[in-house]
Design a protein around this motif. Structure first.
Motif, PDB file in Angstrom:
ATOM      1  N   VAL A  63       0.836  -1.205   0.000  1.00  0.00           N
ATOM      2  CA  VAL A  63       0.000   0.000   0.000  1.00  0.00           C
ATOM      3  C   VAL A  63       0.865   1.246   0.000  1.00  0.00           C
ATOM      4  O   VAL A  63       0.566   2.216  -0.712  1.00  0.00           O
ATOM      5  CB  VAL A  63      -0.951  -0.014   1.212  1.00  0.00           C
ATOM      6  N   ARG A  64       1.914   1.224   0.786  1.00  0.00           N
ATOM      7  CA  ARG A  64       2.827   2.379   0.789  1.00  0.00           C
ATOM      8  C   ARG A  64       3.403   2.594  -0.601  1.00  0.00           C
ATOM      9  O   ARG A  64       3.464   3.731  -1.094  1.00  0.00           O
ATOM     10  CB  ARG A  64       3.923   2.137   1.822  1.00  0.00           C
ATOM     11  N   ASP A  65       3.845   1.534  -1.273  1.00  0.00           N
ATOM     12  CA  ASP A  65       4.389   1.664  -2.627  1.00  0.00           C
ATOM     13  C   ASP A  65       3.328   2.154  -3.610  1.00  0.00           C
ATOM     14  O   ASP A  65       3.628   2.915  -4.533  1.00  0.00           O
ATOM     15  CB  ASP A  65       4.954   0.312  -3.093  1.00  0.00           C
ATOM     16  N   LEU A  66       2.081   1.711  -3.408  1.00  0.00           N
ATOM     17  CA  LEU A  66       1.005   2.158  -4.288  1.00  0.00           C
ATOM     18  C   LEU A  66       0.755   3.661  -4.134  1.00  0.00           C
ATOM     19  O   LEU A  66       0.573   4.375  -5.127  1.00  0.00           O
ATOM     20  CB  LEU A  66      -0.281   1.386  -3.986  1.00  0.00           C
ATOM     21  N   LEU A  67       0.762   4.167  -2.898  1.00  0.00           N
ATOM     22  CA  LEU A  67       0.562   5.595  -2.675  1.00  0.00           C
ATOM     23  C   LEU A  67       1.679   6.413  -3.304  1.00  0.00           C
ATOM     24  O   LEU A  67       1.441   7.479  -3.885  1.00  0.00           O
ATOM     25  CB  LEU A  67       0.472   5.878  -1.173  1.00  0.00           C
ATOM     26  N   VAL A  68       2.908   5.920  -3.199  1.00  0.00           N
ATOM     27  CA  VAL A  68       4.040   6.616  -3.828  1.00  0.00           C
ATOM     28  C   VAL A  68       3.864   6.637  -5.340  1.00  0.00           C
ATOM     29  O   VAL A  68       4.083   7.669  -6.000  1.00  0.00           O
ATOM     30  CB  VAL A  68       5.366   5.934  -3.442  1.00  0.00           C
ATOM     31  N   ARG A  69       3.453   5.519  -5.898  1.00  0.00           N
ATOM     32  CA  ARG A  69       3.249   5.446  -7.342  1.00  0.00           C
ATOM     33  C   ARG A  69       2.125   6.379  -7.780  1.00  0.00           C
ATOM     34  O   ARG A  69       2.226   7.049  -8.820  1.00  0.00           O
ATOM     35  CB  ARG A  69       2.929   4.004  -7.737  1.00  0.00           C
ATOM     36  N   TYR A  70       1.061   6.426  -6.995  1.00  0.00           N
ATOM     37  CA  TYR A  70      -0.075   7.289  -7.330  1.00  0.00           C
ATOM     38  C   TYR A  70       0.335   8.758  -7.314  1.00  0.00           C
ATOM     39  O   TYR A  70      -0.001   9.522  -8.238  1.00  0.00           O
ATOM     40  CB  TYR A  70      -1.211   7.036  -6.344  1.00  0.00           C
ATOM     41  N   LEU A  71       1.058   9.174  -6.280  1.00  0.00           N
ATOM     42  CA  LEU A  71       1.502  10.570  -6.216  1.00  0.00           C
ATOM     43  C   LEU A  71       2.475  10.894  -7.326  1.00  0.00           C
ATOM     44  O   LEU A  71       2.486  12.020  -7.852  1.00  0.00           O
ATOM     45  CB  LEU A  71       2.144  10.839  -4.853  1.00  0.00           C
ATOM     46  N   SER A  72       3.294   9.944  -7.708  1.00  0.00           N
ATOM     47  CA  SER A  72       4.235  10.183  -8.817  1.00  0.00           C
ATOM     48  C   SER A  72       3.495  10.420 -10.121  1.00  0.00           C
ATOM     49  O   SER A  72       3.920  11.241 -10.952  1.00  0.00           O
ATOM     50  CB  SER A  72       5.192   8.983  -8.946  1.00  0.00           C
ATOM     51  N   GLU A  73       2.391   9.698 -10.319  1.00  0.00           N
ATOM     52  CA  GLU A  73       1.591   9.904 -11.528  1.00  0.00           C
ATOM     53  C   GLU A  73       0.894  11.267 -11.489  1.00  0.00           C
ATOM     54  O   GLU A  73       0.845  11.982 -12.489  1.00  0.00           O
ATOM     55  CB  GLU A  73       0.554   8.791 -11.649  1.00  0.00           C
ATOM     56  N   ARG A  74       0.347  11.638 -10.341  1.00  0.00           N
ATOM     57  CA  ARG A  74      -0.361  12.905 -10.233  1.00  0.00           C
ATOM     58  C   ARG A  74       0.583  14.108 -10.272  1.00  0.00           C
ATOM     59  O   ARG A  74       0.164  15.226 -10.581  1.00  0.00           O
ATOM     60  CB  ARG A  74      -1.156  12.943  -8.921  1.00  0.00           C
ATOM     61  N   LYS A  75       1.836  13.890  -9.941  1.00  0.00           N
ATOM     62  CA  LYS A  75       2.800  14.981  -9.857  1.00  0.00           C
ATOM     63  C   LYS A  75       3.001  15.696 -11.178  1.00  0.00           C
ATOM     64  O   LYS A  75       3.355  16.880 -11.225  1.00  0.00           O
ATOM     65  CB  LYS A  75       4.143  14.427  -9.357  1.00  0.00           C
ATOM     66  N   THR A  76       2.751  15.001 -12.282  1.00  0.00           N
ATOM     67  CA  THR A  76       3.021  15.579 -13.604  1.00  0.00           C
ATOM     68  C   THR A  76       2.014  16.643 -14.007  1.00  0.00           C
ATOM     69  O   THR A  76       2.308  17.468 -14.875  1.00  0.00           O
ATOM     70  CB  THR A  76       3.034  14.468 -14.670  1.00  0.00           C
TER      71      THR A  76
END
Length: 540
Positions: A193-206
């Motif tokens: 779940v922690r890795d998923l949240l990091v991945r999600y924020l990385s996608e939204r960051k753009t």
């Protein structure tokens, strides 16, 4: 003393010194080693102190930072005498050029001596980590910053030991944190779940700004998943976002209120914002799974339903109504506020003029009170130019104050309020105003030259041009005149730090004194690096 240190374990003198507890009680060895000395105890103590100081200045013993809190750096001149005389002269020349007071220099030299005596380094080898270590020690042990750290960094930068034009304040800025760092701030357990949240924020960051990313991390990692893990430890390390209904209901009940440290409770203002963000996470994962099969295992029904966020539009309307009501209540008070700011400014200027005319230790009267000129020692008065460095003490109350700081604050508060009132710009836009924002335009119909204020894109992401009214022109002219008079006809170039985006902007001729906080070294470059920004045509 060395014989006494040999009785303690350690690989060297420093280890034995720490093991002996000498950082806290450096003369604890006297009764044991010199108890039978026939000489006068005062003489024995004086000899012991000089011997210990010799060992420290020779850097045989490297005390900890706590030692210098109680012992002070009385022998720092000896350690400075061991350094390169040309380097010392270069630092002093930089201090003379920037009109750094003798008191500030003594503080900076004491900091450098403490670092050299603690680390065993010479002056050219002092590193930023040494200043960070001293600063961290003071914050942890004493809760206050060490005196003179900022100017120490500035003087080392002026001498070329640290990067040119750098400052301690800029070095302490962490800048934009990565999505992983943002998530880890909230203590989410390592796992899928922690890795998923990091991945999600990385996608939204753009496609969003940094402030939005921080808000998303706070809501998703802090308000949502970290809260669930605290109350349901079995969720740590899970590989699914599917949550039981009872767990979700309890989370929503906790989210709806904020519990203060004293136990009081109040409704959470952004309750629906958090629910919308969590719902968006689940719906985004569902949509992205159509193009990325690795996200398919995470597609589950969102715990926040459409009915949960149905009142969001009503909430926004209520919030807007509260803003309008607050404006209606405050508008009648604006004339009184403006009159008070104008009076405060005139009083501050008059008090500063009296302080300049009053000799040191002499008194003068102002508005029914008597003030005595004192030496410039008030912390709030540091960092001011010489023409504003005047401190006084009120004879009736005993309160000390910096007249220059009072005048400085009174002027800039007046200038900020007047600029906001006459232009209607946002606070963020005000902070980004530079001398280059003043432009002029010649009307094609009448040929008249009109001044304009160029507002860089901010919230609406649109650039605007505002017509400068005579009242606004008077305020801007006073701001520019004040800066030019202080910096020999030039508006200094300042690298402004954007607290919203956590980035340092290019050097520009900003029109605000907020770039230099009270008691801290200015972030402007030295006079040789300053330039006079071009005046808009038609402006004085």
């Amino acid at each position: 003393m060395l014989d006494w240190l040999l009785t303690f374990p350690g690989a060297g003198w420093r280890d034995r010194w720490v093991a002996s507890g000498a950082d806290v009680n450096p003369l604890s060895w006297l009764p044991e080693r010199c108890g039978k000395d026939h000489r006068d105890p005062t003489t024995v103590r004086q000899i012991a102190v000089e011997g210990m100081r010799t060992l420290i200045v020779a850097r045989v013993i490297l005390p900890g930072h706590e030692f210098f809190v109680t012992w002070k750096t009385k022998g720092y001149q000896q350690i400075l005498d061991q350094q390169d005389a040309a380097l010392i002269a270069r630092i002093e020349a930089f201090a003379d050029q920037h009109q750094i007071s003798q008191r500030t220099r003594r503080d900076a030299w004491a900091v450098l001596a403490r670092i050299m005596l603690h680390t065993g380094k010479d002056l050219p080898d002092v590193a930023a980590e040494d200043i960070f270590e001293l600063r961290a020690h003071y914050r942890e042990k004493h809760g206050v910053p060490a005196q003179g750290l900022g100017w120490t960094w500035t003087m080392l930068a002026g001498a070329g030991i640290f990067p040119k034009d750098s400052s301690l304040r800029a070095a302490l800025r962490v800048g934009q944190r990565t999505p992983a760092e943002l998530v880890d701030r909230y203590g989410v357990a390592p796992g899928p779940v922690r890795d998923l949240l990091v991945r999600y924020l990385s996608e939204r960051k753009t496609n969003v700004d940094y402030t939005t990313i921080k808000s998303l991390a706070r809501m998703l990692a802090g308000n949502f998943w970290a809260d669930l893990e605290r109350h349901h430890p079995e969720l740590a390390g899970t590989d699914t976002l599917a949550l039981p209904k009872t767990m979700v209901t309890a989370w929503k009940e906790r989210l709806a209120v904020i519990v203060a440290p004293d136990g009081s409770r109040r409704p959470r203002a952004d309750f629906l914002d958090v629910l919308l963000t969590v719902r968006s996470l689940y719906l985004d994962l569902r949509d992205w799974a159509l193009y990325d099969a690795t996200l398919a295992p995470w597609v589950v029904a969102p715990p926040v339903t459409r009915a949960d966020v149905a009142g969001n539009k009503k909430r926004k309307l209520a919030h807007q109504a509260r803003i309008h009501q607050r404006i209606r209540e405050r508008v009648p008070l604006v004339p009184r506020m403006l009159a008070q700011l104008e009076q405060d400014r005139r009083d501050a200027e008059a008090m500063l003029a009296l302080a300049k005319q009053t000799p040191l230790e002499a008194t003068f009267g102002f508005k029914g009170r008597t003030y005595q000129r004192t030496s410039t020692r008030v912390r709030a008065g540091r960092g001011l130019p010489p023409e504003l460095a005047y401190d006084v003490i009120c004879v009736e109350t005993g309160d000390r104050s910096s007249v220059g700081r009072i005048e400085e604050d009174a002027f800039w508060i007046w200038a900020i309020v007047e600029t906001l009132r006459h232009s209607g710009v946002r606070v963020e836009e005000l902070l980004e105003l530079t001398h280059l924002a003043l432009v002029s335009h010649r009307l094609s119909t009448t040929g008249e030259l009109v001044p304009l204020l160029q507002i860089v894109p901010s919230k609406t992401n649109e650039e605007r041009l505002l017509l400068v009214t005579p009242d606004l022109a008077r305020v801007l002219a006073e701001v520019i005149s004040r800066l030019r008079n202080r910096y020999s006809g030039a508006v200094p170039l300042v690298a402004r730090y954007d607290h919203y985006e956590a980035t340092t902007r290019p050097r520009l001729p900003h029109r605000s004194s907020a770039t230099t906080a009270p008691g801290r070294p200015p972030s402007a470059p030295p006079p040789s690096a300053r330039c006079c920004a071009p005046r808009p045509s038609g402006w004085a």
